[in-house]
Scaffold this motif. Structure first.
Motif, PDB file in Angstrom:
ATOM      1  N   GLU A 122      -0.087 -39.049  47.454  1.00 43.81           N
ATOM      2  CA  GLU A 122       0.817 -38.339  46.809  1.00 43.81           C
ATOM      3  C   GLU A 122       1.394 -37.647  47.840  1.00 43.81           C
ATOM      4  O   GLU A 122       0.922 -36.880  48.408  1.00 43.81           O
ATOM      5  CB  GLU A 122      -0.014 -37.599  45.483  1.00 43.81           C
ATOM      6  N   ASN A 123       2.643 -37.296  47.707  1.00 45.03           N
ATOM      7  CA  ASN A 123       3.460 -36.616  48.796  1.00 45.03           C
ATOM      8  C   ASN A 123       3.312 -35.083  48.262  1.00 45.03           C
ATOM      9  O   ASN A 123       3.871 -34.951  47.184  1.00 45.03           O
ATOM     10  CB  ASN A 123       4.954 -37.005  48.983  1.00 45.03           C
ATOM     11  N   PRO A 124       2.534 -34.130  49.177  1.00 42.34           N
ATOM     12  CA  PRO A 124       2.434 -33.077  48.562  1.00 42.34           C
ATOM     13  C   PRO A 124       3.713 -32.162  48.446  1.00 42.34           C
ATOM     14  O   PRO A 124       3.860 -31.079  47.877  1.00 42.34           O
ATOM     15  CB  PRO A 124       1.621 -32.257  49.576  1.00 42.34           C
ATOM     16  N   ASN A 125       4.781 -32.620  49.194  1.00 42.67           N
ATOM     17  CA  ASN A 125       6.097 -32.099  49.358  1.00 42.67           C
ATOM     18  C   ASN A 125       6.821 -31.902  47.856  1.00 42.67           C
ATOM     19  O   ASN A 125       7.668 -31.145  47.695  1.00 42.67           O
ATOM     20  CB  ASN A 125       6.926 -32.454  50.411  1.00 42.67           C
ATOM     21  N   ASN A 126       6.399 -33.015  47.133  1.00 43.83           N
ATOM     22  CA  ASN A 126       6.934 -33.134  45.809  1.00 43.83           C
ATOM     23  C   ASN A 126       6.764 -31.950  44.892  1.00 43.83           C
ATOM     24  O   ASN A 126       7.596 -31.315  44.410  1.00 43.83           O
ATOM     25  CB  ASN A 126       6.900 -34.140  45.138  1.00 43.83           C
ATOM     26  N   LYS A 127       5.266 -31.510  45.108  1.00 42.33           N
ATOM     27  CA  LYS A 127       4.939 -30.214  44.336  1.00 42.33           C
ATOM     28  C   LYS A 127       5.643 -28.843  44.707  1.00 42.33           C
ATOM     29  O   LYS A 127       6.144 -27.935  44.124  1.00 42.33           O
ATOM     30  CB  LYS A 127       3.638 -30.048  44.333  1.00 42.33           C
ATOM     31  N   ILE A 128       5.604 -29.106  46.204  1.00 41.36           N
ATOM     32  CA  ILE A 128       6.105 -27.740  46.857  1.00 41.36           C
ATOM     33  C   ILE A 128       7.573 -27.735  46.307  1.00 41.36           C
ATOM     34  O   ILE A 128       7.989 -26.111  45.981  1.00 41.36           O
ATOM     35  CB  ILE A 128       6.110 -27.873  48.721  1.00 41.36           C
TER      36      ILE A 128
END
Length: 285
Positions: A122-128
Motif C-alpha cells: 500500500e502506497n503510504p503517500n496516498n494517506k500523506i
C-alpha cells in the motif's frame, strides 16, 4: 473498463516499463521480461523514488520512497500478469493454489499466497496526501507535478524531474497519451478481439455466464467470481473461504484451470505481441 495501474510516485507503471524498452508491438516475449530486466527496472524505480523524495523535501513536503507497483509472486499465476507466463508455468501453481483465494487459509505460511510484505504494498503517500487540507493538497500536487500539466507553471514537478533523469521520459502527459494509444491499439486489434471472443466462448461452453468478452476484461472474469466480494455481486456461489477452506479451494482450482484451458490464443498474443499492456491494465475499474 480498464484500471490504470498507478506505480509509486503516482507514475503509471506502464510508462516506466515502456521507458525500459517494452512496447506494445515490440519483440516477441515468451515468459515475460527476463529476471535481470525486472531487477534493473526495480533498481531504477528505487532511484527515481529517492529522487522524488529529495525533491519533495526541498519543497516542504514529506514523501516516502515506495515501490508499490512491484509485481508480487502471486501475479505469476493470477490475473493479467499471469498472461506473461507460459501455461506450463502457470498450470502447476493453479493446480495447487487455484487463484490464491481459499489457499490463503489452506496454506497460511506459503509466501505464494500470503506474502509477508503484502501490507507494505500500500502506497503510504496516498494517506500523506489525504491528510492535507485542500490548499496544501493543491500545493502538494503542484510540487509533484500531478495537479495538471507537469511544468506548466515554470518548473517541472518532482515526478517529471525524476522520470526524465532516470528513465528519459521528458513529458509525462505525452507518455500517458502514448500509453492510452497503446491500449487502444491492443483493444482494437482484430486478432486480439477475435482471440478474446474465443476465450469467452470457451468459458461459456464450460457453463460460465459471461456476457462480454472484451480484451482487458475477459482474463479477469473467472478470477472476479471467486473473490468474496465479487462472487456475491455476480450471483455465483461464493467459493472463498466460507465453510471448509479445502472444499472451497477444490472448487476454485477447477475454475482456475477452466480459465487457463480457455485463454490459449489470447494469452499467446498478449505474451508475444503486447506484453506492456499487462502493466497498463490490472483488473477492471
Amino acid at each position: 473498463m480498464r484500471r490504470v495501474l498507478i506505480a509509486a510516485g503516482l507514475v503509471p507503471a506502464g510508462l516506466l516499463l515502456g521507458a525500459c524498452g517494452t512496447t506494445s508491438d515490440g519483440p516477441a516475449a515468451t515468459d515475460g521480461p527476463p529476471a535481470a530486466v525486472q531487477d534493473d527496472f526495480a533498481a531504477q524505480q528505487r532511484k527515481a523514488e529517492n529522487m522524488i523524495a529529495d525533491c519533495m523535501k526541498q519543497k516542504g513536503f514529506r514523501y516516502v520512497p515506495s515501490t508499490t507497483s512491484t509485481v508480487s509472486r502471486v501475479d505469476q499465476y493470477i490475473g493479467p500478469p499471469s498472461l506473461l507466463q507460459a501455461d506450463d508455468v502457470v498450470r502447476p501453481l493453479r493446480q495447487k493454489y487455484g487463484f490464491g483465494v481459499a489457499a490463503k487459509e489452506v496454506y497460511p505460511n506459503d509466501p505464494l499466497v500470503n506474502e509477508p510484505n503484502a501490507s507494505a504494498r500500500e502506497n503510504p503517500n496516498n494517506k500523506i496526501r489525504e491528510d492535507l487540507d485542500e490548499a496544501q493538497r493543491q500545493a502538494y500536487d503542484k510540487a509533484m507535478g500531478t495537479g495538471g500539466k507537469p511544468g506548466v507553471a515554470g518548473t517541472p514537478g518532482c515526478v517529471e524531474q525524476a522520470s526524465k533523469a532516470v528513465f528519459g521520459i521528458t513529458d509525462i502527459n505525452r507518455a500517458e497519451a502514448d500509453a492510452e494509444r497503446a491500449w487502444e491499439k491492443f483493444g482494437s486489434d482484430p486478432a486480439v478481439v477475435a482471440a478474446a471472443q474465443k476465450y469467452a466462448d470457451c468459458l461459456r461452453s464450460k457453463g460460465y455466464r459471461i456476457s462480454r468478452g472484451e480484451p482487458g476484461e475477459v482474463e479477469t472474469f473467472v478470477l472476479e467470481q471467486v473473490r468474496p466480494a465479487s462472487a456475491v455481486a455476480v450471483g455465483e456461489e461464493d467459493t472463498s473461504t466460507a465453510g471448509d477452506p479445502r472444499t472451497a479451494l477444490k472448487a476454485e482450482i477447477g475454475k482456475a484451470l477452466d480459465d487457463l484451458d480457455c485463454r490459449g490464443p489470447y494469452a499467446d498474443i498478449v505474451r508475444t505481441r503486447y506484453p506492456s499492456i499487462v502493466h497498463l491494465s490490472r483488473g477492471q475499474g
